[in-house]
Every structure is written in C-alpha cells, then in structure tokens.
Design an enzyme around this catalytic site. Structure first.
Site, PDB file in Angstrom:
ATOM      1  NE  ARG A 108      -4.377  -7.507  -0.456  1.00  0.00           N
ATOM      2  CZ  ARG A 108      -3.529  -7.328   0.573  1.00  0.00           C
ATOM      3  NH1 ARG A 108      -3.184  -8.357   1.321  1.00  0.00           N
ATOM      4  NH2 ARG A 108      -3.054  -6.148   0.848  1.00  0.00           N
ATOM      5  CG  HIS A 152       0.719 -11.457  -0.804  1.00  0.00           C
ATOM      6  ND1 HIS A 152      -0.189 -11.638   0.212  1.00  0.00           N
ATOM      7  CD2 HIS A 152       1.908 -11.244  -0.205  1.00  0.00           C
ATOM      8  CE1 HIS A 152       0.444 -11.533   1.379  1.00  0.00           C
ATOM      9  NE2 HIS A 152       1.706 -11.287   1.157  1.00  0.00           N
TER      10      HIS A 152
END
Lengths: 214, 214
Positions: free
Chosen positions: A38, A41
């Site tokens: 994440r 991301h």
C-alpha cells in the site's frame, strides 16, 4: 479494460496485481507485504520494497492497537486527512493533530521549540493517544523517542516516517536503534511523508478488519 | 549543527542547499527550479528532476493565477491540507475539495461515475474556481480535460499529478498531448501524489509573493 470504466475497487485490485508482478520475489511475509504494497500504491515508488523497516510482529500488534480503539496522533494535517475514516470507524479511533493549535504555537514560542515538538508534548498528555503517525517532522519523532525514554509516553504503535534532507534519515535510525519495546514501522534513508505514513495506517486498518472483504 | 537546534526556516534553507548540491547541473530555469526543488524537498525523490513537465511560462502564469485570487480546487482532502494557507492568504484564494460532499456522492451513485469525476463537475460549476490541483485520481484529470474541451471549464492553471499504477501515467500524457492553451505542471510516469501537487502550489505561492523574504 479502459481505466475510466473501472470502479475504484477494481482499480485498486489491478494496481496491487501490477505491484505484485513488478516487485517479484521480495522476501516480505504476507501481512507485512500488505503494508509495503500500500505504501508503493501511494507513492509509485518501489524503493520501499527494500527500505521499509518493521519491528517483529509490528503488523499484528499494530492491528491490535487499532482494534483497541486507541487515539491516533499525527504530526501534520495531511497525514490526518490521509487516514481513511471509513476504514478505522469500526474501531472507534479518534485522530488528532495538534500542530496548528493556538496553545501549541504559544508553547513553542515560549520555550523556543518547534511546533512539532510542542504538539507531541501536548498529545502524550492525553493517555488515550497510543498510536503515533509521524510523516513530516524529524523533531516530532526525536521528541517522541525522548518522551518514551522519560516515561512520559507509552505508544502501542509508532509509524515513524519523516521525510527530507535534514534529520529525517537520522530520526528513522534513532527510532530503530532506541531499542524500545514498542512496535514500529520506519524507513532506511530520507524518504517517507505524510501520504506514506497515512498509507501504513490504512493498510493496517484493512488487515485489522474482521472480514477481508470489508 | 544539530538539526534539533535549527529553526524550521534554517532546516528548509539547508535542505534546499543539499538538494541543489546533489542535483548538480539540472538544466531547469531558475524559477521552474524553485518548483522542482520543493517537490524534491517534499518527496526526497530526485527522479522528479528529470520527469516533471511544465508548459512554457507556466510558473509565471501560475503565479499570476494565484495573485488573481482564483479559487483552488483539489481532488483530495490531503492535497487541500497540504496547501499552505499562510502562503496563499495574501492572495485570498479559497481552497475547496468536493470529493466528500454528500451531493457529489449522490451524483456519483446516480450516474455510475467516480466521486472524483462528480467532484470535478461540481467544482467547474463555480466560475471562481480556476486553479486545479489533482494529486490522486486519474479520472479527475481525464474529466477536467474533457470539461475544458467541452467548454465547461476554463482553468488558469492545472497541476496534474495523479499517482499510481492504473491510469495515472496515461492521465499525465493526456494533459500534455491535449494541446490546451492552459498552463500546466505534470510528470512523466506513475509518480505524483497529493503531497507533491500541494508542494507545487506552495512553491508558486512563494514565487508569487511580492517580496522574496516573505
């Protein structure tokens, strides 16, 4: 498929698929990888595969800290804004950032300290605040470590990710080398940021949820 | 000098000195470099030296847009939080982000579009909004370009810096190749982010200020 026709959850799934494929063999355990992934991301930066550092069991313990509903302290309004209220609402964590408070500005002026330091001192006075998310100010992270050593703070989780060229890398090292018995996530080097720090909490909130489809 | 003893403005000055030294010969004109440098300051990522893209005169025109007091629209609460109110207050720019508005959520549901797209449509209905700062959602940037072409938006500045793996790089390219007669700043590739987009506005706000010491 045209990304304009995709739903946000489809875009997220496809993004994670691309990250997994491009990262290849990374060596991170499955749960820790959810956090690293994440962060990538959020930043589009694969350097974090090699540079993020987590204490043993910090993902499990970080999830427990969220589930316990502990108050979350951030050092910036950006980090506060980046933490997904939808994802943490089930656990009841408040999120506070004191850096713009009038009394903090006053204390900083009076004592000749940064507002980031004064904001940390204010935050630890409230014992409900047990999760610390620092994405900008090295002085905030240095101060938090000092407060812990002085017995004035007892975090259940530290996300220590100041960014920059003066003190950031050193603050990451200070957290690692402090030998505190507290779960932490940090980074080797200068990188970090409010967006990255918030992404760590959002990843933990997904992992902490009772059902993976939520 | 120990960074803990330095004032925030000293830390910033020293950070910029380090960035200048490590960047070496970069080829950016002086004013544009102020923007690139603040992006690196925010991200600790020198890749932006080579990947940021600015339209001709966009720094001068971006400064004029700020000085004109035009409304600033962001696609995320993080970007909104990252824009320094202290720096823009002299120009009187409002900053709005509609992505969490109830009517935007309703319109997105009704029309089967993302909230980011619905938020852009709402933002352009208010003609005071002329500065667009997009740091997260490719769909927001694609939609803004579409609205401009449809004659429904007339930005004075576009900071187009969505980040990520699905559509972000394509949205940057769409902005560059649209051939709009509007000042823009974007990036080649996947990188960007709310923090980076906000840093661009903060850099322009410093350049737009009447006196460099402010």
């Amino acid at each position: 498929m045209d990304s304009l026709q995709m739903k946000p959850e489809e875009i997220e799934r496809e993004s994670f698929r691309i990250i997994d494929a491009e990262a290849g063999e990374h060596g991170w355990p499955a749960d820790e990888w959810q956090v690293v992934r994440r962060v990538i991301h959020t930043s589009a930066d694969f350097e974090y595969v090699r540079s993020l550092v987590m204490s043993d069991n910090c993902v499990r313990e970080g999830c427990e800290a969220l589930r316990a509903g502990y108050g979350i302290v951030t050092d910036t309004r950006m980090a506060l804004s980046g933490i997904s209220r939808a994802r943490i609402s089930r656990f009841g964590n408040r999120v506070v950032c004191h850096v713009s408070d009038d009394d903090v500005a006053g204390e900083a002026r009076e004592r000749g300290i940064t507002r980031s330091v004064a904001a940390m001192r204010k935050a630890v006075r409230d014992e409900r605040n047990r999760i610390f998310v620092i994405g900008n100010a090295p002085t905030a992270l240095f101060e938090l470590v000092r407060l812990i050593r002085a017995g004035k703070a007892e975090p259940a989780l530290i996300v220590g990710l100041p960014v920059g060229f003066v003190g950031a890398a050193e603050s990451h090292e200070a957290l690692v080398s402090a030998g505190l018995d507290i779960p932490f996530i940090t980074n080797i080097g200068r990188k970090g940021g409010s967006n990255v720090a918030a992404a760590v909490i959002n990843a933990l909130a997904v992992l902490a949820a009772p059902c993976p489809c939520l």
